[in-house]
Scaffold this motif. Structure first.
Motif, short mmCIF file in Angstrom:
data_model
loop_
_atom_site.label_atom_id
_atom_site.label_comp_id
_atom_site.label_asym_id
_atom_site.label_seq_id
_atom_site.Cartn_x
_atom_site.Cartn_y
_atom_site.Cartn_z
N LEU A 45 12.25 2.81 -2.60
CA LEU A 45 11.49 3.34 -1.48
C LEU A 45 10.22 2.53 -1.27
O LEU A 45 9.86 2.21 -0.13
N ALA A 46 9.57 2.17 -2.37
CA ALA A 46 8.35 1.36 -2.26
C ALA A 46 8.65 0.02 -1.58
O ALA A 46 7.86 -0.46 -0.76
N LYS A 47 9.80 -0.56 -1.90
CA LYS A 47 10.18 -1.83 -1.29
C LYS A 47 10.38 -1.66 0.21
O LYS A 47 9.94 -2.50 1.01
N ALA A 48 11.02 -0.57 0.62
CA ALA A 48 11.24 -0.31 2.05
C ALA A 48 9.92 -0.12 2.78
O ALA A 48 9.74 -0.59 3.91
N VAL A 49 8.98 0.55 2.13
CA VAL A 49 7.67 0.79 2.75
C VAL A 49 6.90 -0.53 2.86
O VAL A 49 6.26 -0.80 3.89
N ARG A 50 6.98 -1.37 1.83
CA ARG A 50 6.32 -2.68 1.90
C ARG A 50 6.92 -3.53 3.03
O ARG A 50 6.20 -4.23 3.74
N ARG A 51 8.23 -3.46 3.17
CA ARG A 51 8.89 -4.22 4.23
C ARG A 51 8.40 -3.74 5.60
O ARG A 51 8.12 -4.55 6.50
N ALA A 52 8.27 -2.43 5.76
CA ALA A 52 7.78 -1.89 7.02
C ALA A 52 6.34 -2.34 7.28
O ALA A 52 5.98 -2.69 8.42
N ALA A 53 5.53 -2.36 6.24
CA ALA A 53 4.14 -2.81 6.39
C ALA A 53 4.11 -4.27 6.85
O ALA A 53 3.32 -4.65 7.73
N PHE A 54 4.95 -5.10 6.24
CA PHE A 54 5.01 -6.50 6.62
C PHE A 54 5.44 -6.66 8.07
O PHE A 54 4.90 -7.50 8.81
N GLN A 55 6.43 -5.86 8.49
CA GLN A 55 6.90 -5.96 9.87
C GLN A 55 5.84 -5.56 10.88
O GLN A 55 5.71 -6.16 11.94
N VAL A 56 5.07 -4.51 10.52
CA VAL A 56 3.97 -4.13 11.41
C VAL A 56 2.93 -5.25 11.45
O VAL A 56 2.43 -5.61 12.53
N HIS A 57 2.61 -5.82 10.29
CA HIS A 57 1.60 -6.86 10.20
C HIS A 57 1.98 -8.09 11.02
O HIS A 57 1.14 -8.71 11.66
#
Length: 203
Positions: free
Chosen positions: A188-200
């Motif tokens: 789940l943490a990996k998915a959240v980090r991926r989402a953060a990167f995509q927003v960034h």
């Protein structure tokens, strides 16, 4: 979500000098108090100044960058009650304050605080979730941020991430990075980090 904000206020000290401060400094002082003590401080602060200027100060503090102060400002406005209604209505067109104002008005009109969130659109509720998460990330502890997931209107984390990415809150990346760092589930943490990167990156 108000409960989540109140959970941040954990120090059991008595009010100390906040009545003399401007609204923003008073709210910062109240962030260190338990909820009942904070409400007593709001009442004392309000009693020491004209209600109109006090409401204007509180709204101005709510417009700042600190999401915790935004939530606390509307808690103080709840103590003001009816005299604050006209000015609260004037901020309905401000995206940053609209969800808070809608909840304030619903409760002022007699809605149960537990049910008041039903008047928010899905987008408004998601924006408020991110704003509250920003307050927790800035002022709370990691486990509280993980528990904040439970207050989201979305039924799953992937659905939440999709809608959080779309809502356009200025603190989205910081909130997602903090949540990824705090969450004990690696996948789940990996998915959240991926989402953060995509927003960034604007993806």
């Amino acid at each position: 979500m108000w409960v989540k904000l109140e959970q941040i206020c954990v120090a059991a000290q008595s009010p100390a000098g906040n009545i003399e401060q401007g609204a923003e400094d008073m709210l910062r002082g109240c962030a260190q108090l338990r909820p009942n003590a904070a409400r007593a401080e709001y009442r004392a602060w309000l009693a020491a100044r004209p209600v109109g200027s006090a409401v204007t100060e509180l709204i101005a503090a709510a417009r700042g960058e600190d999401a915790l102060l935004r939530g606390l400002a509307f808690e103080a406005l709840r103590v003001v009650g009816a005299p604050a209604e006209p000015e609260v209505r004037t901020v309905l067109d401000e995206p940053t304050l609209r969800p808070y104002a809608l909840l304030w008005l619903a409760e002022h009109d007699g809605a149960d605080p537990e049910d008041a969130h039903e008047i928010l659109t899905r987008e408004e509720a998601t924006w408020l979730w991110v704003d509250t998460a920003a307050a927790v990330a800035d002022h709370g502890e990691a486990p509280l941020l993980v528990r904040h997931l439970e207050s989201a209107v979305q039924p799953t984390v992937p659905a939440l991430l999709t809608e959080v990415r779309a809502v356009g809150h200025p603190r989205t990346v910081q909130v997602l990075v903090a949540l990824a760092a705090a969450h004990p589930d690696p996948a789940l943490a990996k998915a959240v980090r991926r989402a953060a990167f995509q927003v960034h990156t604007g993806g």
